[in-house]
Design a protein around this motif. Structure first.
Motif, short mmCIF file in Angstrom:
data_model
loop_
_atom_site.label_atom_id
_atom_site.label_comp_id
_atom_site.label_asym_id
_atom_site.label_seq_id
_atom_site.Cartn_x
_atom_site.Cartn_y
_atom_site.Cartn_z
N GLN A 30 -32.26 45.67 -44.80
CA GLN A 30 -33.57 45.74 -44.19
C GLN A 30 -33.58 44.98 -42.87
O GLN A 30 -32.85 44.00 -42.69
CB GLN A 30 -34.62 45.15 -45.14
CG GLN A 30 -34.72 45.87 -46.47
CD GLN A 30 -35.78 45.27 -47.37
OE1 GLN A 30 -36.58 44.46 -46.95
NE2 GLN A 30 -35.78 45.69 -48.63
N GLN A 31 -34.42 45.44 -41.96
CA GLN A 31 -34.49 44.80 -40.65
C GLN A 31 -35.15 43.42 -40.72
O GLN A 31 -34.93 42.59 -39.86
CB GLN A 31 -35.26 45.69 -39.68
CG GLN A 31 -34.54 46.98 -39.33
CD GLN A 31 -35.27 47.79 -38.29
OE1 GLN A 31 -36.43 47.53 -37.97
NE2 GLN A 31 -34.59 48.78 -37.72
N LYS A 32 -35.94 43.18 -41.75
CA LYS A 32 -36.57 41.88 -41.94
C LYS A 32 -36.25 41.38 -43.34
O LYS A 32 -36.40 42.13 -44.31
CB LYS A 32 -38.09 41.97 -41.76
CG LYS A 32 -38.79 40.63 -41.80
CD LYS A 32 -40.27 40.77 -41.51
CE LYS A 32 -40.95 39.40 -41.51
NZ LYS A 32 -42.41 39.50 -41.25
N ASP A 35 -39.37 38.64 -48.52
CA ASP A 35 -39.99 37.35 -48.86
C ASP A 35 -39.84 37.12 -50.36
O ASP A 35 -40.73 37.45 -51.16
CB ASP A 35 -41.46 37.35 -48.46
CG ASP A 35 -42.12 36.00 -48.66
OD1 ASP A 35 -41.37 35.03 -48.89
OD2 ASP A 35 -43.36 35.91 -48.61
N ASN A 110 -37.40 34.60 -34.54
CA ASN A 110 -37.18 36.02 -34.80
C ASN A 110 -36.11 36.18 -35.88
O ASN A 110 -34.96 35.78 -35.70
CB ASN A 110 -36.72 36.73 -33.52
CG ASN A 110 -36.57 38.22 -33.73
OD1 ASN A 110 -37.00 38.77 -34.75
ND2 ASN A 110 -35.98 38.90 -32.76
N THR A 111 -36.52 36.70 -37.02
CA THR A 111 -35.59 36.85 -38.14
C THR A 111 -35.19 38.31 -38.36
O THR A 111 -34.73 38.67 -39.44
CB THR A 111 -36.23 36.30 -39.42
OG1 THR A 111 -37.49 36.95 -39.63
CG2 THR A 111 -36.45 34.81 -39.33
N ARG A 112 -35.41 39.15 -37.39
CA ARG A 112 -35.04 40.56 -37.53
C ARG A 112 -33.52 40.71 -37.59
O ARG A 112 -32.78 40.06 -36.84
CB ARG A 112 -35.61 41.38 -36.38
CG ARG A 112 -37.13 41.47 -36.39
CD ARG A 112 -37.63 42.32 -35.23
NE ARG A 112 -37.21 43.70 -35.36
CZ ARG A 112 -37.87 44.62 -36.05
NH1 ARG A 112 -38.97 44.29 -36.70
NH2 ARG A 112 -37.45 45.87 -36.11
#
Length: 314
Positions: A30-32, A35, A110-112
């Motif tokens: 996944q790009q992110k 959670d 930025n966590t992408r």
């Protein structure tokens, strides 16, 4: 890994072979990041509590062979463990608090992540997901995924299997519901009647398994691309179903008996060892294999149950 285009009238999306060629078990990044910190901390806390409990538990005094623990029938307990002794629990909670604080402090970064799919593969995936005309399925013998028109796939399910009255019978909703209820009642009755014959580990397995939510078995087919004309194999997935709970226990029991079957072959090495024991063979001797057509659906239930009973009685 290869993939198979079994479409006859429609053209699959461009680049489908590069997407399906990754295999059905390919994990898409996944790009992110998800959670899932709370879930991870809960798993860590449970693992630490288990290790802390095992460190003070007298395994020798609390173990009695297969009566108390059977690996293949082990079911994780849903009962929460008590806090770890000493300062172990405090250190665990302190670690969790610090991790959550650091995550909040760095939330603005930025966590992408970079996707492990190309733009063409990602576009093809979205197209297949939204296009109900196609279906991606498995092939027999693990020969890779296949794509086929959904209406043809359904036709194979119906014409090759579900519409054959010698094997399948269509039930109404009320009939199916009644049979499921009756099956649960009979299985629970058998369990209660023979409970005293079960070991402690077996009783624990059934007790924990029956607390979980069960689902109705799912029918699907795999396509035999190695044969012509194209054929299909029926599969009934009983994972997480009520019948699977009891069949898993029956499989455990039968493994203790199967080694006594004269024709049982453990693996390829076992076969080679038996062939060597035959000694010199005449020139006209031949080695061949045989296969049964729809073996499981052709087994009569009465004969199968009688065979099982005979082995258990012996």
């Amino acid at each position: 890994m290869s993939c198979h285009n079994l479409c006859s009238t429609l053209q699959p999306p461009q680049g489908f072979e590069f997407l399906l060629g990754l295999g059905l078990k390919f994990c898409i990044q996944q790009q992110k990041p998800p959670d899932c910190l709370k879930t991870a901390i809960d798993r860590l806390r449970h693992s630490i509590r288990v290790k802390a409990l095992m460190s003070v538990w007298d395994i020798t005094a609390n173990s009695s062979g297969t009566d108390s623990y059977i690996p293949s029938l082990y079911m994780k307990s849903a009962t929460p463990l008590s806090p770890a002794p000493g300062d172990v629990e405090f250190r665990t909670e302190d670690f969790a608090t610090n991790i959550q604080f650091l995550l909040q402090q760095n939330a603005h970064f930025n966590t992408r992540l970079h996707s492990n799919l190309s733009r063409m593969q990602y576009t093809c995936m979205r197209s297949l997901k939204n296009d109900r005309r196609f279906i991606v399925c498995m092939t027999d013998k693990n020969l890779g995924p296949a794509i086929i028109e959904r209406d043809r796939y359904i036709k194979y399910c119906l014409m090759d299997h579900l519409l054959k009255p010698c094997t399948y019978v269509q039930l109404s909703y009320e009939e199916a519901k009644s049979k499921l209820t009756d099956a649960r009642r009979k299985l629970n009755h058998l369990l209660d009647f023979y409970r005293s014959y079960l070991t402690s580990a077996e009783r624990t397995y059934f007790q924990r398994s029956l607390l979980n939510r069960v689902r109705i078995p799912v029918f699907y087919i795999t396509l035999k691309v190695h044969k012509g004309p194209l054929a299909s194999r029926p599969i009934v997935s009983c994972v997480e179903s009520l019948l699977n709970i009891f069949s898993k226990w029956l499989d455990y029991k039968m493994k203790a008996l199967v080694k006594h079957v004269p024709t049982f072959l453990r693996d390829s090495n076992h076969t080679i060892e038996d062939l060597k024991l035959l000694g010199p063979l005449p020139d006209y001797a031949r080695l061949f294999t045989a296969d049964a057509v729809s073996m499981y659906t052709n087994i009569h239930c009465e004969e199968g149950c009688a065979a099982f009973q005979g082995w258990f009685d012996d």
